[in-house]
Design an enzyme around this catalytic site. Structure first.
Site, PDB file in Angstrom:
ATOM      1  N   GLY A 262     103.933 -98.059 112.728  1.00  0.00           N
ATOM      2  CA  GLY A 262     102.626 -98.105 112.072  1.00  0.00           C
ATOM      3  C   GLY A 262     102.102 -99.526 111.950  1.00  0.00           C
ATOM      4  O   GLY A 262     102.777-100.498 112.313  1.00  0.00           O
ATOM      5  N   GLN A 263     100.897 -99.658 111.422  1.00  0.00           N
ATOM      6  CA  GLN A 263     100.287-100.990 111.240  1.00  0.00           C
ATOM      7  C   GLN A 263     101.183-101.865 110.375  1.00  0.00           C
ATOM      8  O   GLN A 263     101.553-102.982 110.741  1.00  0.00           O
ATOM      9  CB  GLN A 263      98.941-100.874 110.525  1.00  0.00           C
TER      10      GLN A 263
ATOM     11  N   ASP B 167     112.205 -87.613 112.133  1.00  0.00           N
ATOM     12  CA  ASP B 167     110.918 -86.988 111.840  1.00  0.00           C
ATOM     13  C   ASP B 167     110.891 -86.649 110.345  1.00  0.00           C
ATOM     14  O   ASP B 167     111.631 -85.787 109.882  1.00  0.00           O
ATOM     15  CB  ASP B 167     110.736 -85.723 112.695  1.00  0.00           C
TER      16      ASP B 167
ATOM     17  N   TYR C 198      95.264 -85.648 101.275  1.00  0.00           N
ATOM     18  CA  TYR C 198      96.033 -86.880 101.523  1.00  0.00           C
ATOM     19  C   TYR C 198      96.359 -87.585 100.201  1.00  0.00           C
ATOM     20  O   TYR C 198      97.520 -87.924  99.929  1.00  0.00           O
ATOM     21  CB  TYR C 198      95.225 -87.800 102.447  1.00  0.00           C
TER      22      TYR C 198
ATOM     23  N   LYS D 135     100.038 -88.173  98.476  1.00  0.00           N
ATOM     24  CA  LYS D 135     100.548 -89.518  98.201  1.00  0.00           C
ATOM     25  C   LYS D 135     100.895 -89.666  96.713  1.00  0.00           C
ATOM     26  O   LYS D 135     101.878 -90.315  96.357  1.00  0.00           O
ATOM     27  CB  LYS D 135      99.523 -90.579  98.614  1.00  0.00           C
TER      28      LYS D 135
HETATM   29  N1  LIG Z   1      95.620 -97.190 106.787  1.00  0.00           N
HETATM   30  C1  LIG Z   1      94.983 -97.336 105.640  1.00  0.00           C
HETATM   31  O1  LIG Z   1      93.768 -97.606 105.599  1.00  0.00           O
HETATM   32  C2  LIG Z   1      95.723 -97.205 104.330  1.00  0.00           C
HETATM   33  C3  LIG Z   1      95.001 -97.294 103.134  1.00  0.00           C
HETATM   34  C4  LIG Z   1      95.697 -97.191 101.922  1.00  0.00           C
HETATM   35  C5  LIG Z   1      97.060 -97.001 101.920  1.00  0.00           C
HETATM   36  N2  LIG Z   1      97.737 -96.895 103.099  1.00  0.00           N
HETATM   37  C6  LIG Z   1      99.183 -96.678 103.041  1.00  0.00           C
HETATM   38  O2  LIG Z   1      99.812 -97.801 103.633  1.00  0.00           O
HETATM   39  C7  LIG Z   1     101.028 -97.390 104.259  1.00  0.00           C
HETATM   40  C8  LIG Z   1     101.056 -97.905 105.686  1.00  0.00           C
HETATM   41  O3  LIG Z   1      99.925 -97.378 106.360  1.00  0.00           O
HETATM   42  P1  LIG Z   1      99.585 -97.762 107.877  1.00  0.00           P
HETATM   43  O4  LIG Z   1      98.141 -98.060 107.927  1.00  0.00           O
HETATM   44  O5  LIG Z   1     100.586 -98.730 108.394  1.00  0.00           O
HETATM   45  O6  LIG Z   1      99.810 -96.327 108.546  1.00  0.00           O
HETATM   46  P2  LIG Z   1      99.888 -95.948 110.080  1.00  0.00           P
HETATM   47  O7  LIG Z   1      99.507 -97.088 110.945  1.00  0.00           O
HETATM   48  O8  LIG Z   1      99.199 -94.639 110.220  1.00  0.00           O
HETATM   49  O9  LIG Z   1     101.461 -95.717 110.279  1.00  0.00           O
HETATM   50  C9  LIG Z   1     102.110 -94.635 109.692  1.00  0.00           C
HETATM   51  C10 LIG Z   1     103.540 -94.630 110.149  1.00  0.00           C
HETATM   52  O10 LIG Z   1     104.146 -93.435 109.635  1.00  0.00           O
HETATM   53  C11 LIG Z   1     104.787 -92.775 110.717  1.00  0.00           C
HETATM   54  N3  LIG Z   1     104.845 -91.336 110.533  1.00  0.00           N
HETATM   55  C12 LIG Z   1     103.821 -90.472 110.343  1.00  0.00           C
HETATM   56  N4  LIG Z   1     104.294 -89.204 110.316  1.00  0.00           N
HETATM   57  C13 LIG Z   1     105.639 -89.294 110.505  1.00  0.00           C
HETATM   58  C14 LIG Z   1     106.683 -88.346 110.598  1.00  0.00           C
HETATM   59  N5  LIG Z   1     106.459 -87.019 110.519  1.00  0.00           N
HETATM   60  N6  LIG Z   1     107.953 -88.781 110.782  1.00  0.00           N
HETATM   61  C15 LIG Z   1     108.218 -90.111 110.893  1.00  0.00           C
HETATM   62  N7  LIG Z   1     107.270 -91.063 110.839  1.00  0.00           N
HETATM   63  C16 LIG Z   1     105.989 -90.655 110.642  1.00  0.00           C
HETATM   64  C17 LIG Z   1     103.921 -93.107 111.923  1.00  0.00           C
HETATM   65  O11 LIG Z   1     104.627 -92.814 113.105  1.00  0.00           O
HETATM   66  P3  LIG Z   1     103.828 -92.529 114.494  1.00  0.00           P
HETATM   67  O12 LIG Z   1     103.422 -93.894 114.993  1.00  0.00           O
HETATM   68  O13 LIG Z   1     104.820 -91.840 115.354  1.00  0.00           O
HETATM   69  O14 LIG Z   1     102.650 -91.671 114.132  1.00  0.00           O
HETATM   70  C18 LIG Z   1     103.696 -94.585 111.683  1.00  0.00           C
HETATM   71  O15 LIG Z   1     104.827 -95.335 112.038  1.00  0.00           O
HETATM   72  C19 LIG Z   1     101.083 -95.872 104.111  1.00  0.00           C
HETATM   73  O16 LIG Z   1     101.853 -95.562 102.981  1.00  0.00           O
HETATM   74  C20 LIG Z   1      99.643 -95.479 103.835  1.00  0.00           C
HETATM   75  O17 LIG Z   1      99.565 -94.286 103.080  1.00  0.00           O
HETATM   76  C21 LIG Z   1      97.114 -97.007 104.309  1.00  0.00           C
END
Ligand SMILES: NC(=O)c1ccc[n+]([C@@H]2O[C@H](COP(=O)([O-])OP(=O)(O)OC[C@H]3O[C@@H](n4cnc5c(N)ncnc54)[C@H](OP(=O)(O)O)[C@@H]3O)[C@@H](O)[C@H]2O)c1
Length: 292
Positions: free
Chosen positions: A10-11, A36, A125, A129
């Site tokens: 992820g990011q 998973d 969502y 969370k």
């Molecule tokens: N993005 C935002 O704007 C935002 C805003 C507020 C809070 N957050 C929180 O910040 C944190 C990091 O977010 P991010 O932006 O880095 O998210 P992201 O880029 O969507 O990455 C999510 C990660 O979770 C993994 N994942 C999803 N489903 C999975 C599963 N079934 N089994 C194993 N791994 C799984 C994804 O794997 P794959 O690559 O295989 O999909 C990816 O590595 C999260 O807790 C999110 O809720 C994000």
């Protein structure tokens, strides 16, 4: 430290991995193919093999609109898997850093949300969370929950990358101007998390729930204008005109909070860590996007 990191692709996961390795931590980074999290029974084996000193959960089901019709998977990853992680952390006496979201709030406030303000998610969502946060609070004693908002980076899917794609291919764009929030560069969040890891190592971590974002509050429309400016400064040739629209003009399956501003002052005080400025982070990402 021996760190078990979920969400490695992820990011945030990618930003964390690069930085943690540079700092000399041993990182076992789990991607979806390693485990998973919608079927988290594998976690027990992973814990007994890795015996982590610390877990960072950067994995999440983040498809906000899709979650409205895939509630079961969203809850499996964002709540059930987090419950399993929390139980295992407690069993192995291992601290847990869990990342959460501004979407746990209802977005109806008029002043920035404090960490202990009443929650009230309005989407699947956000509800999933919040259930994950509750599992962490109930089942572990040494935890940090770090809520963040509007995450962007050079990796994955995010608003800055979408604006870059659209601004380099369209003459005109409309962006929502009646939702306010605070963007967060995943690299800045990763730096902060590793600062917290250092506090854990030093035995001086102020456990609890905190907010983290870059230090600017704006609307998506204002953010789009800032991105356009940063892309032009980075060398992109852009002549797109950007106009403001309302949320009503851009309906989405999941309701977005109108006011999503996180108050980060308690984080600044407890960790002696000022929230980083948005402009330099945005300039870094825009430069990388232009160079690709
Ligand atoms: N993005 C935002 O704007 C935002 C805003 C507020 C809070 N957050 C929180 O910040 C944190 C990091 O977010 P991010 O932006 O880095 O998210 P992201 O880029 O969507 O990455 C999510 C990660 O979770 C993994 N994942 C999803 N489903 C999975 C599963 N079934 N089994 C194993 N791994 C799984 C994804 O794997 P794959 O690559 O295989 O999909 C990816 O590595 C999260 O807790 C999110 O809720 C994000």
């Amino acid at each position: 430290m021996n760190i078990l990191l979920t969400g490695a692709t992820g990011q945030l996961g990618q930003c964390l991995m690069a930085r943690a390795n540079r700092l000399g931590h041993k990182v076992t980074a789990l991607s979806r193919s390693d485990c998973d999290l919608s079927q988290p029974s594998m976690l027990a084996d992973i814990f007994s093999r890795v015996k982590p000193d610390l877990v960072i959960n950067a994995a999440a089901y983040t498809a906000v609109d899709k979650a409205e019709t895939e509630a079961e998977i969203a809850f499996a990853v964002n709540a059930e898997a987090v419950f399993q992680l929390a139980m295992l952390c407690q069993k192995y006496e291992c601290p847990l850093i869990h990342v959460s979201t501004d979407y746990v709030f209802d977005g109806l406030a008029t002043s920035p949300y404090q960490p202990d303000d009443k929650t009230g998610p309005t989407s699947v969502y956000g509800t999933s969370k919040l259930a994950g946060e509750q599992a962490v609070c109930r089942h572990t004693s040494a935890y940090l929950i770090i809520r963040t908002s509007w995450v962007f980076s050079e990796y994955g899917q995010n608003f800055v990358k979408t604006m870059h794609r659209l601004m380099t291919s369209r003459d005109q764009l409309s962006v929502v101007s009646d939702q306010l929030g605070r963007p967060t560069y995943a690299g800045d969040l990763a730096d902060f998390i590793l600062h917290a890891v250092a506090r854990i190592e030093a035995g001086s971590c102020p456990w609890g729930t905190y907010h983290f974002s870059n230090a600017t509050t704006l609307s998506w429309y204002q953010f789009a204008l800032m991105i356009k400016d940063a892309l032009v400064k980075a060398g992109c040739s852009i002549d797109t005109s950007v106009s403001p629209i309302t949320t009503a003009d851009y309906p989405t399956p999941a309701r977005r909070p109108a006011f999503s501003v996180l108050d980060c002052q308690s984080t600044e005080q407890a960790f002696d860590y000022p929230m980083p400025l948005l402009a330099p982070a945005l300039a870094t990402v825009c430069k990388l996007l232009n160079d690709y």
